[in-house]
Design a protein around this motif. Structure first.
Motif, short mmCIF file in Angstrom:
data_model
loop_
_atom_site.label_atom_id
_atom_site.label_comp_id
_atom_site.label_asym_id
_atom_site.label_seq_id
_atom_site.Cartn_x
_atom_site.Cartn_y
_atom_site.Cartn_z
N VAL A 187 1.51 -7.40 5.10
CA VAL A 187 1.51 -6.65 6.35
C VAL A 187 2.34 -5.39 6.16
CG1 VAL A 187 2.15 -6.71 8.79
CG2 VAL A 187 1.31 -8.78 7.69
N ASN A 188 1.83 -4.28 6.64
CA ASN A 188 2.52 -3.00 6.56
C ASN A 188 3.51 -2.91 7.73
OD1 ASN A 188 3.32 -0.38 6.23
ND2 ASN A 188 1.26 0.48 6.21
N LYS A 189 4.77 -3.24 7.46
CA LYS A 189 5.78 -3.29 8.53
C LYS A 189 6.17 -1.90 9.02
CE LYS A 189 7.59 -7.61 6.79
NZ LYS A 189 8.67 -8.26 6.05
N ARG A 190 6.08 -0.91 8.15
CA ARG A 190 6.47 0.46 8.53
C ARG A 190 5.46 1.10 9.48
NH1 ARG A 190 7.69 3.77 3.24
NH2 ARG A 190 7.53 5.39 4.78
N ALA A 191 4.22 0.62 9.47
CA ALA A 191 3.16 1.26 10.24
C ALA A 191 3.47 1.33 11.73
CB ALA A 191 1.84 0.54 10.01
N LYS A 192 3.87 0.21 12.32
CA LYS A 192 4.11 0.19 13.76
C LYS A 192 5.38 0.94 14.13
CE LYS A 192 1.27 -3.46 15.33
NZ LYS A 192 0.87 -4.60 14.62
N ARG A 193 6.30 1.09 13.17
CA ARG A 193 7.54 1.80 13.44
C ARG A 193 7.32 3.31 13.38
NH1 ARG A 193 11.08 0.91 8.97
NH2 ARG A 193 10.40 -1.22 9.26
N GLU A 194 6.52 3.77 12.44
CA GLU A 194 6.36 5.20 12.21
C GLU A 194 5.12 5.81 12.86
OE1 GLU A 194 6.58 5.83 8.02
OE2 GLU A 194 8.64 5.08 7.91
N TYR A 195 4.17 4.96 13.28
CA TYR A 195 2.92 5.46 13.85
C TYR A 195 2.60 4.76 15.16
CZ TYR A 195 2.05 7.25 9.14
OH TYR A 195 2.15 7.91 7.94
N GLU A 196 1.86 5.45 15.98
CA GLU A 196 1.30 4.87 17.20
C GLU A 196 -0.15 4.52 16.87
OE1 GLU A 196 0.04 6.40 21.64
OE2 GLU A 196 1.62 7.47 20.55
N ILE A 197 -0.48 3.24 16.86
CA ILE A 197 -1.82 2.77 16.47
C ILE A 197 -2.75 2.90 17.67
CG2 ILE A 197 -3.16 0.89 15.46
CD1 ILE A 197 -0.86 1.93 13.67
N LEU A 198 -3.82 3.68 17.52
CA LEU A 198 -4.75 3.91 18.61
C LEU A 198 -5.96 2.98 18.57
CD1 LEU A 198 -4.74 7.81 18.39
CD2 LEU A 198 -3.33 6.36 19.86
N GLU A 199 -6.42 2.65 17.37
CA GLU A 199 -7.63 1.86 17.20
C GLU A 199 -7.53 1.11 15.87
OE1 GLU A 199 -12.30 3.08 17.54
OE2 GLU A 199 -10.80 4.61 17.96
N THR A 200 -8.15 -0.07 15.76
CA THR A 200 -8.13 -0.80 14.49
C THR A 200 -9.55 -1.09 14.02
OG1 THR A 200 -7.98 -2.94 15.58
CG2 THR A 200 -5.91 -1.90 14.95
N PHE A 201 -9.71 -1.17 12.70
CA PHE A 201 -10.99 -1.46 12.06
C PHE A 201 -10.76 -2.46 10.95
CE2 PHE A 201 -11.29 2.85 13.66
CZ PHE A 201 -12.54 2.89 14.23
N GLU A 202 -11.80 -3.22 10.62
CA GLU A 202 -11.75 -4.12 9.48
C GLU A 202 -12.69 -3.58 8.42
OE1 GLU A 202 -11.77 -8.79 9.25
OE2 GLU A 202 -13.84 -8.06 9.41
N ALA A 203 -12.20 -3.54 7.18
CA ALA A 203 -13.02 -3.02 6.09
C ALA A 203 -12.92 -3.95 4.90
CB ALA A 203 -12.54 -1.62 5.68
N GLY A 204 -13.99 -4.02 4.13
CA GLY A 204 -13.96 -4.76 2.87
C GLY A 204 -13.28 -3.91 1.82
N LEU A 205 -12.87 -4.54 0.74
CA LEU A 205 -12.12 -3.87 -0.31
C LEU A 205 -12.80 -4.14 -1.64
CD1 LEU A 205 -9.46 -2.30 -0.18
CD2 LEU A 205 -8.25 -4.43 -0.47
N VAL A 206 -13.10 -3.08 -2.41
CA VAL A 206 -13.70 -3.24 -3.73
C VAL A 206 -12.56 -3.40 -4.72
CG1 VAL A 206 -15.12 -2.16 -5.50
CG2 VAL A 206 -15.72 -1.87 -3.10
N LEU A 207 -12.49 -4.58 -5.36
CA LEU A 207 -11.39 -4.90 -6.27
C LEU A 207 -11.90 -5.33 -7.64
CD1 LEU A 207 -9.27 -7.07 -3.83
CD2 LEU A 207 -8.82 -4.72 -4.48
N GLN A 208 -11.03 -5.24 -8.64
CA GLN A 208 -11.32 -5.80 -9.96
C GLN A 208 -10.78 -7.22 -9.98
OE1 GLN A 208 -9.40 -3.05 -12.62
NE2 GLN A 208 -10.98 -1.50 -12.38
N GLY A 209 -11.18 -7.97 -10.99
CA GLY A 209 -10.82 -9.39 -11.08
C GLY A 209 -9.32 -9.64 -11.09
N SER A 210 -8.58 -8.88 -11.88
CA SER A 210 -7.14 -9.10 -11.96
C SER A 210 -6.44 -8.71 -10.66
CB SER A 210 -6.54 -8.34 -13.14
OG SER A 210 -6.72 -6.96 -12.99
N GLU A 211 -7.03 -7.80 -9.90
CA GLU A 211 -6.45 -7.41 -8.61
C GLU A 211 -6.57 -8.56 -7.61
OE1 GLU A 211 -6.99 -2.62 -8.22
OE2 GLU A 211 -8.79 -3.84 -7.96
N VAL A 212 -7.69 -9.26 -7.65
CA VAL A 212 -7.90 -10.38 -6.75
C VAL A 212 -6.87 -11.47 -7.05
CG1 VAL A 212 -9.51 -12.18 -6.01
CG2 VAL A 212 -10.34 -9.88 -6.45
#
Length: 155
Positions: A13-38
Motif C-alpha cells: 500500500v502506498n502510504k504517502r499517497a493519501k498524505r501528499e495527494y487528494e485522491i479524486l477517483e480510483t481505477f483498477e488496472a492489470g500489470l504486465v510482469l516478468q516471472g521473477s517479478e511475480v
C-alpha cells in the motif's frame, strides 16, 4: 471476508499517497510482469517511493515503482526499476490522459494486490496537496485523536 475481497491478497500500500495527494477517483488496472517479478511480489517486496503513471502512444506505464529482485531467479533477473505496462481499456486511458493534460492532475499507484491469481494495481487520479493543506490535516487528526482519548477516559 467480504464477497468483494474474496480471492484478494494485498501486497503493498502506498502510504504517502493519501498524505501528499487528494485522491479524486480510483481505477483498477492489470500489470504486465516478468516471472521473477511475480515471485518477488508474492513475497511482498515492493516499494512505491516515487511511483506514477506515464502515458505514451495511448498506453499507460507504471514508472518509479521498485520491485526487488527475486533471490532464486538465477540468470533470469528483472530490472527492479523498469517501466511496467498497465492493462486498461482504451477509453479509460484516453479519459485519464485528458484529465492529466487539461486539469494538471496526476495518476499514482495506491496499492498492489493479487486478485484471483492476477497482479492488479489500484490507481488514483490525484491532485497534489499544498504544504498548508497537509499541516491543516495533521492538526485536524491530532485534535480528533485527543478528543477520542478524552471521551474514552470519561466512559
Amino acid at each position: 471476508m467480504s464477497k468483494k475481497n474474496l480471492g484478494m491478497k494485498i501486497i503493498g500500500v502506498n502510504k504517502r499517497a493519501k498524505r501528499e495527494y487528494e485522491i479524486l477517483e480510483t481505477f483498477e488496472a492489470g500489470l504486465v510482469l516478468q516471472g521473477s517479478e511475480v515471485k518477488s511480489l508474492r513475497l511482498g517486496r515492493i516499494s512505491f517511493k516515487d511511483g506514477y503513471v506515464r502515458f505514451h502512444n495511448e498506453e499507460a506505464f507504471l514508472v518509479g515503482v521498485h520491485i526487488a529482485p527475486y533471490e532464486n531467479a538465477g540468470y533470469a533477473q528483472h530490472d527492479p526499476e523498469r517501466e511496467r505496462k498497465l492493462l486498461l481499456h482504451k477509453r479509460e486511458i484516453r479519459s485519464l490522459m485528458g484529465k492529466v493534460e487539461q486539469k494538471g492532475l496526476t495518476v499514482i499507484p495506491l496499492k498492489v494486490y493479487f486478485k484471483n491469481g492476477k497482479a492488479k494495481v489500484e490507481l488514483g487520479l490525484a491532485k497534489g496537496k499544498k504544504l498548508h493543506d497537509v499541516r491543516e490535516e495533521l492538526k485536524r487528526r491530532t485534535i480528533a485523536r485527543e478528543m477520542a482519548r478524552e471521551m474514552a477516559r470519561f466512559k
